[in-house]
Design an enzyme around this catalytic site. Sequence first.
Site, PDB file in Angstrom:
ATOM      1  N   ARG A  98       0.825  -1.217   0.000  1.00 22.13           N
ATOM      2  CA  ARG A  98       0.000   0.000   0.000  1.00 22.13           C
ATOM      3  C   ARG A  98       0.858   1.266   0.000  1.00 22.13           C
ATOM      4  NH1 ARG A  98      -3.471   1.798  -2.539  1.00 22.13           N
ATOM      5  NH2 ARG A  98      -4.374  -0.293  -2.359  1.00 22.13           N
ATOM      6  N   LYS A 133       0.993  24.673  -3.176  1.00 17.17           N
ATOM      7  CA  LYS A 133      -0.233  23.983  -2.766  1.00 17.17           C
ATOM      8  C   LYS A 133      -0.008  22.480  -2.889  1.00 17.17           C
ATOM      9  CE  LYS A 133      -3.168  27.846  -4.146  1.00 17.17           C
ATOM     10  NZ  LYS A 133      -4.198  28.349  -5.072  1.00 17.17           N
ATOM     11  N   LYS A 165       3.504  38.987  -1.670  1.00 15.19           N
ATOM     12  CA  LYS A 165       2.095  38.863  -2.044  1.00 15.19           C
ATOM     13  C   LYS A 165       1.281  39.992  -1.428  1.00 15.19           C
ATOM     14  CE  LYS A 165       0.634  34.697  -2.785  1.00 15.19           C
ATOM     15  NZ  LYS A 165       0.130  33.312  -2.649  1.00 15.19           N
ATOM     16  N   GLU A 198       3.638  40.386  -6.385  1.00 14.71           N
ATOM     17  CA  GLU A 198       2.286  40.145  -6.862  1.00 14.71           C
ATOM     18  C   GLU A 198       1.588  41.485  -7.104  1.00 14.71           C
ATOM     19  OE1 GLU A 198      -0.390  37.001  -5.061  1.00 14.71           O
ATOM     20  OE2 GLU A 198      -1.379  38.829  -4.340  1.00 14.71           O
ATOM     21  N   ASP A 220      -1.902  38.786 -10.766  1.00  6.61           N
ATOM     22  CA  ASP A 220      -2.794  37.926  -9.999  1.00  6.61           C
ATOM     23  C   ASP A 220      -4.247  38.165 -10.382  1.00  6.61           C
ATOM     24  OD1 ASP A 220      -3.381  36.012  -7.937  1.00  6.61           O
ATOM     25  OD2 ASP A 220      -4.066  37.681  -6.693  1.00  6.61           O
TER      26      ASP A 220
END
Length: 284
Positions: A98, A133, A165, A198, A220
């Site tokens: 597994r 992410k 950002k 950004e 963005d």
Amino acid sequence: MELNEHLKQLISMSLAEDIGDGDHSSLSCMDPKVPGEMKLLVKQDGVLCGVDVAEEIARQMDPDIRMERFIEDGAAIHQGDIVFILRGSAQKMLTAERTILNFMQRMSGIATNVRAYVEMVKDTGVTLLDTRKTTPNMRYFEKYAVKVGGAENHRIGLFDMMMLKDNHIDFAGGIEQAIDRAIAYQKEHGLSLRIEVETRNIDDVRRVMAHGGIHRIMFDNFTPEQILEAIKVVDHRYETEASGGITDETLHDYATTGVDFISIGAFTHQIHSLDLSLKTIIHH
């Protein structure tokens, strides 16, 4: 895939998570000295990824398990293909089954997903990037799968590039202040990191261009039309990147704007694992 000690430790932790104080099902039914063979069978077309990881899992489970490879990472695979055969203790291989599949199915799913996106824009010259992410503790494996699929890594983590950002800019008091603070911080700490800023609108782009001191400008949640306008303002003085709200339906429109990079979070956080199976080989 080059597996350093950190990655080997993550693999070891994955085995420990699954085994706990013992694979009691296999321990009760099987003699560890009885040899066997298992094959990795492809049940769904896609792009293969994770063979080196599978071999390391098997090695950690039992150094005497041997792998015979037939297909390597990056290859297009089809239903019915056999990727490799493992030979060794049947009990030990079943215990590792597994964990091998969890890594390979997810990594192959990412590589397959990325390859499809890359094919959509292969005529444009744009470079597709991943994001941060990722699944906790799976980042290096997932970002490797992105590269196997044909895209590039944006940054590995918070440490290897500065990305200013919207939240950083707001806390710093504005774009200019954020850039100045980033430059001063690097000088103070003896760093030489690339800086990306950004931007949320064309006015932000103009402010970055007037101030300077950075390497890449991110657009963005711009529309393709807004990016065309922004690229004229940048005029090749800095690298450009599009990000946010880009889907497979709109990807080609963004790619044809002339932007240098497009980052896509869906590479690693909206994927389906590829269907693979580790089957015992029965000799009659």
